[in-house]
Design a protein around this motif. Structure first.
Motif, PDB file in Angstrom:
ATOM      1  N   HIS A  33       0.867  -1.187   0.000  1.00  0.00           N
ATOM      2  CA  HIS A  33       0.000   0.000   0.000  1.00  0.00           C
ATOM      3  C   HIS A  33       0.896   1.227   0.000  1.00  0.00           C
ATOM      4  N   VAL A  34       0.865   1.997  -1.087  1.00  0.00           N
ATOM      5  CA  VAL A  34       1.672   3.214  -1.174  1.00  0.00           C
ATOM      6  C   VAL A  34       0.724   4.391  -1.395  1.00  0.00           C
ATOM      7  N   TYR A  35       0.623   5.245  -0.365  1.00  0.00           N
ATOM      8  CA  TYR A  35      -0.216   6.437  -0.457  1.00  0.00           C
ATOM      9  C   TYR A  35       0.677   7.656  -0.606  1.00  0.00           C
ATOM     10  N   SER A  36       0.245   8.588  -1.444  1.00  0.00           N
ATOM     11  CA  SER A  36       0.945   9.852  -1.621  1.00  0.00           C
ATOM     12  C   SER A  36      -0.092  10.956  -1.748  1.00  0.00           C
ATOM     13  N   GLU A  37       0.306  12.185  -1.387  1.00  0.00           N
ATOM     14  CA  GLU A  37      -0.585  13.318  -1.620  1.00  0.00           C
ATOM     15  C   GLU A  37      -0.840  13.495  -3.119  1.00  0.00           C
ATOM     16  N   GLN A  38       0.094  13.047  -3.947  1.00  0.00           N
ATOM     17  CA  GLN A  38      -0.055  13.129  -5.401  1.00  0.00           C
ATOM     18  C   GLN A  38      -0.733  11.848  -5.913  1.00  0.00           C
ATOM     19  N   PRO A  39      -1.967  11.958  -6.429  1.00  0.00           N
ATOM     20  CA  PRO A  39      -2.686  10.753  -6.868  1.00  0.00           C
ATOM     21  C   PRO A  39      -1.898   9.895  -7.854  1.00  0.00           C
ATOM     22  N   ASP A  40      -1.105  10.511  -8.725  1.00  0.00           N
ATOM     23  CA  ASP A  40      -0.352   9.735  -9.717  1.00  0.00           C
ATOM     24  C   ASP A  40       0.722   8.865  -9.084  1.00  0.00           C
ATOM     25  N   ASP A  41       1.112   9.167  -7.846  1.00  0.00           N
ATOM     26  CA  ASP A  41       2.157   8.397  -7.170  1.00  0.00           C
ATOM     27  C   ASP A  41       1.600   7.264  -6.303  1.00  0.00           C
ATOM     28  N   ARG A  42       0.275   7.171  -6.208  1.00  0.00           N
ATOM     29  CA  ARG A  42      -0.343   6.139  -5.369  1.00  0.00           C
ATOM     30  C   ARG A  42      -0.440   4.823  -6.137  1.00  0.00           C
ATOM     31  N   PHE A  43      -0.170   3.728  -5.438  1.00  0.00           N
ATOM     32  CA  PHE A  43      -0.424   2.418  -6.017  1.00  0.00           C
ATOM     33  C   PHE A  43      -0.543   1.391  -4.905  1.00  0.00           C
ATOM     34  N   VAL A  44      -1.122   0.266  -5.254  1.00  0.00           N
ATOM     35  CA  VAL A  44      -1.277  -0.841  -4.322  1.00  0.00           C
ATOM     36  C   VAL A  44      -1.003  -2.141  -5.059  1.00  0.00           C
ATOM     37  N   GLU A  69      -5.766   5.082   4.720  1.00  0.00           N
ATOM     38  CA  GLU A  69      -6.277   3.949   5.500  1.00  0.00           C
ATOM     39  C   GLU A  69      -6.322   2.645   4.727  1.00  0.00           C
ATOM     40  N   GLY A  70      -6.270   2.717   3.410  1.00  0.00           N
ATOM     41  CA  GLY A  70      -6.376   1.512   2.598  1.00  0.00           C
ATOM     42  C   GLY A  70      -6.866   1.844   1.205  1.00  0.00           C
ATOM     43  N   VAL A  71      -7.685   0.960   0.664  1.00  0.00           N
ATOM     44  CA  VAL A  71      -8.173   1.103  -0.705  1.00  0.00           C
ATOM     45  C   VAL A  71      -9.696   1.074  -0.684  1.00  0.00           C
ATOM     46  N   ILE A  72     -10.308   2.078  -1.311  1.00  0.00           N
ATOM     47  CA  ILE A  72     -11.761   2.084  -1.473  1.00  0.00           C
ATOM     48  C   ILE A  72     -12.063   1.418  -2.809  1.00  0.00           C
ATOM     49  N   LEU A  73     -12.872   0.355  -2.748  1.00  0.00           N
ATOM     50  CA  LEU A  73     -13.224  -0.418  -3.932  1.00  0.00           C
ATOM     51  C   LEU A  73     -14.713  -0.297  -4.221  1.00  0.00           C
ATOM     52  N   ASP A  74     -15.058  -0.387  -5.486  1.00  0.00           N
ATOM     53  CA  ASP A  74     -16.459  -0.434  -5.915  1.00  0.00           C
ATOM     54  C   ASP A  74     -16.696  -1.760  -6.611  1.00  0.00           C
ATOM     55  N   TYR A  75     -17.789  -2.430  -6.220  1.00  0.00           N
ATOM     56  CA  TYR A  75     -18.102  -3.723  -6.824  1.00  0.00           C
ATOM     57  C   TYR A  75     -19.598  -3.954  -6.756  1.00  0.00           C
ATOM     58  N   GLN A  76     -20.208  -4.190  -7.906  1.00  0.00           N
ATOM     59  CA  GLN A  76     -21.646  -4.476  -7.991  1.00  0.00           C
ATOM     60  C   GLN A  76     -22.474  -3.438  -7.241  1.00  0.00           C
ATOM     61  N   GLY A  77     -22.102  -2.174  -7.398  1.00  0.00           N
ATOM     62  CA  GLY A  77     -22.866  -1.094  -6.778  1.00  0.00           C
ATOM     63  C   GLY A  77     -22.572  -0.865  -5.313  1.00  0.00           C
ATOM     64  N   ARG A  78     -21.648  -1.617  -4.736  1.00  0.00           N
ATOM     65  CA  ARG A  78     -21.290  -1.440  -3.333  1.00  0.00           C
ATOM     66  C   ARG A  78     -19.903  -0.833  -3.234  1.00  0.00           C
ATOM     67  N   THR A  79     -19.742   0.089  -2.302  1.00  0.00           N
ATOM     68  CA  THR A  79     -18.450   0.695  -2.038  1.00  0.00           C
ATOM     69  C   THR A  79     -17.961   0.176  -0.690  1.00  0.00           C
ATOM     70  N   PHE A  80     -16.705  -0.255  -0.646  1.00  0.00           N
ATOM     71  CA  PHE A  80     -16.184  -0.808   0.596  1.00  0.00           C
ATOM     72  C   PHE A  80     -14.694  -0.565   0.694  1.00  0.00           C
ATOM     73  N   LEU A  81     -14.176  -0.768   1.893  1.00  0.00           N
ATOM     74  CA  LEU A  81     -12.775  -0.505   2.194  1.00  0.00           C
ATOM     75  C   LEU A  81     -12.019  -1.824   2.306  1.00  0.00           C
ATOM     76  N   LEU A  82     -10.870  -1.864   1.632  1.00  0.00           N
ATOM     77  CA  LEU A  82      -9.905  -2.931   1.877  1.00  0.00           C
ATOM     78  C   LEU A  82      -8.806  -2.269   2.717  1.00  0.00           C
TER      79      LEU A  82
END
Length: 85
Positions: A33-44, A69-82
């Motif tokens: 999990h790599v978070y950055s203030e710059q969205p282009d630098d974020r990856f997981v 805190e992690g990754v927000i995912l969308d799946y089948q209309g549901r939003t959840f946190l990994l």
């Protein structure tokens, strides 16, 4: 704060939704999990595959946002946190 307008604390986790039967999705593991203030630098790495925001996992969910805190995912209309470990 996330740009998505969600309160992170209010988001269910992938495990919670899988446990209560809301979604049927393969086990998802946040390996790196790599978070950055710059969205282009974020990856997981999820299940050992590298993803950036807006990419779709082979398992189906879409990476909505990478947060401290992690990754927000969308799946089948549901939003959840990994959450990060």
């Amino acid at each position: 704060p996330p740009q998505t307008g969600f309160t992170l604390a209010a988001l269910p986790t992938a495990d919670e939704l899988r446990a209560n039967g809301t979604i049927q999705v393969a086990d998802l593991h946040l390996d790196i999990h790599v978070y950055s203030e710059q969205p282009d630098d974020r990856f997981v790495f999820i299940n050992m595959v590298k993803h950036r925001e807006r990419s779709r996992l082979d398992e189906g969910p879409v990476v909505s946002e990478i947060t401290p805190e992690g990754v927000i995912l969308d799946y089948q209309g549901r939003t959840f946190l990994l959450p990060r470990e």
